[in-house]
Design a protein around this motif. Structure first.
Motif, PDB file in Angstrom:
ATOM      1  N   LEU A   1       0.834  -1.209   0.000  1.00  0.00           N
ATOM      2  CA  LEU A   1       0.000   0.000   0.000  1.00  0.00           C
ATOM      3  C   LEU A   1       0.867   1.258   0.000  1.00  0.00           C
ATOM      4  O   LEU A   1       0.574   2.219  -0.713  1.00  0.00           O
TER       5      LEU A   1
ATOM      6  N   ASP B   1     -10.445  -6.019  -1.350  1.00  0.00           N
ATOM      7  CA  ASP B   1     -10.287  -4.972  -0.334  1.00  0.00           C
ATOM      8  C   ASP B   1      -9.002  -4.182  -0.551  1.00  0.00           C
ATOM      9  O   ASP B   1      -8.964  -2.967  -0.348  1.00  0.00           O
TER      10      ASP B   1
ATOM     11  N   GLU C   1      -8.963  -0.263  -1.372  1.00  0.00           N
ATOM     12  CA  GLU C   1      -8.228   0.670  -0.507  1.00  0.00           C
ATOM     13  C   GLU C   1      -7.300   1.560  -1.323  1.00  0.00           C
ATOM     14  O   GLU C   1      -7.223   2.774  -1.092  1.00  0.00           O
TER      15      GLU C   1
ATOM     16  N   ARG D   1      -9.565   4.132  -3.216  1.00  0.00           N
ATOM     17  CA  ARG D   1     -10.195   5.140  -2.340  1.00  0.00           C
ATOM     18  C   ARG D   1      -9.172   6.054  -1.674  1.00  0.00           C
ATOM     19  O   ARG D   1      -9.359   7.273  -1.633  1.00  0.00           O
ATOM     20  N   GLU D   2      -8.108   5.468  -1.146  1.00  0.00           N
ATOM     21  CA  GLU D   2      -7.118   6.266  -0.411  1.00  0.00           C
ATOM     22  C   GLU D   2      -6.332   7.208  -1.316  1.00  0.00           C
ATOM     23  O   GLU D   2      -5.777   8.201  -0.854  1.00  0.00           O
TER      24      GLU D   2
END
Length: 164
Positions: free
Chosen positions: A8, A48, A52, A55-56
């Motif tokens: 991420l 997911d 993420e 969206r992030e």
């Protein structure tokens, strides 16, 4: 292998670099990949995880239908459940082709001619989400590709009410 959080962070860093080069006027999208049974796909095909990142980082989503079908098949997840976990609210583009199934029952990205089921899915996505672009990922026959493009135009006309 990297942890989920490390991946991420790498994504966030890379997206910032891309935005620095291209500016904020260029929309960026993340495509769902197809899952195969190797550690490299552990997180990157997880709905997911993809959601993420989208969206992030305020990204758009490029939904590859065959990749989603392959991932659900190879992970033993019901397709509609997997699909609904993806960030379809950020949908911008769809890649469309038909996947293949190997002799051992594993899905793979065959780039076969999309059929009725795949076009039904495009119709549904275009009716329910903000679909801007459709890419037919079929390269084996010009005639087959032309037929697919004609079907895509027909769907567009049905949804928009226009005639091209």
């Amino acid at each position: 292998t990297s942890s989920r959080n490390e991946l991420l962070d790498v994504a966030k860093t890379n997206i910032a670099k891309i935005r620095k080069v291209f500016g904020t006027g260029v929309e960026l999208a993340v495509e769902n990949n197809n899952y195969y049974h190797t550690p490299a796909y552990r997180f990157v095909c997880d709905a997911d995880f993809i959601s993420e990142i989208v969206r992030e980082n305020q990204l758009k989503f490029l939904f590859d239908v065959a990749h989603a079908r392959i991932t659900s098949m190879n992970q033993g997840i019901e397709y509609q459940h997997y699909k609904q976990q993806l960030p379809l609210e950020a949908l911008m583009q769809v890649h469309l082709c038909k996947h293949g199934i190997s002799e051992n029952g594993q899905g793979y990205d065959a780039h076969e001619l999309p059929g009725i089921e795949e076009f039904r899915e495009v119709r549904d996505l275009a009716s329910n989400y903000s679909l801007e672009f459709l890419t037919i990922e079929y390269y084996k026959s010009t005639q087959g590709l032309v037929g697919c493009l004609q079907e895509a135009h027909k769907i567009k006309n049905e949804i928009t009410g226009s005639v091209v």
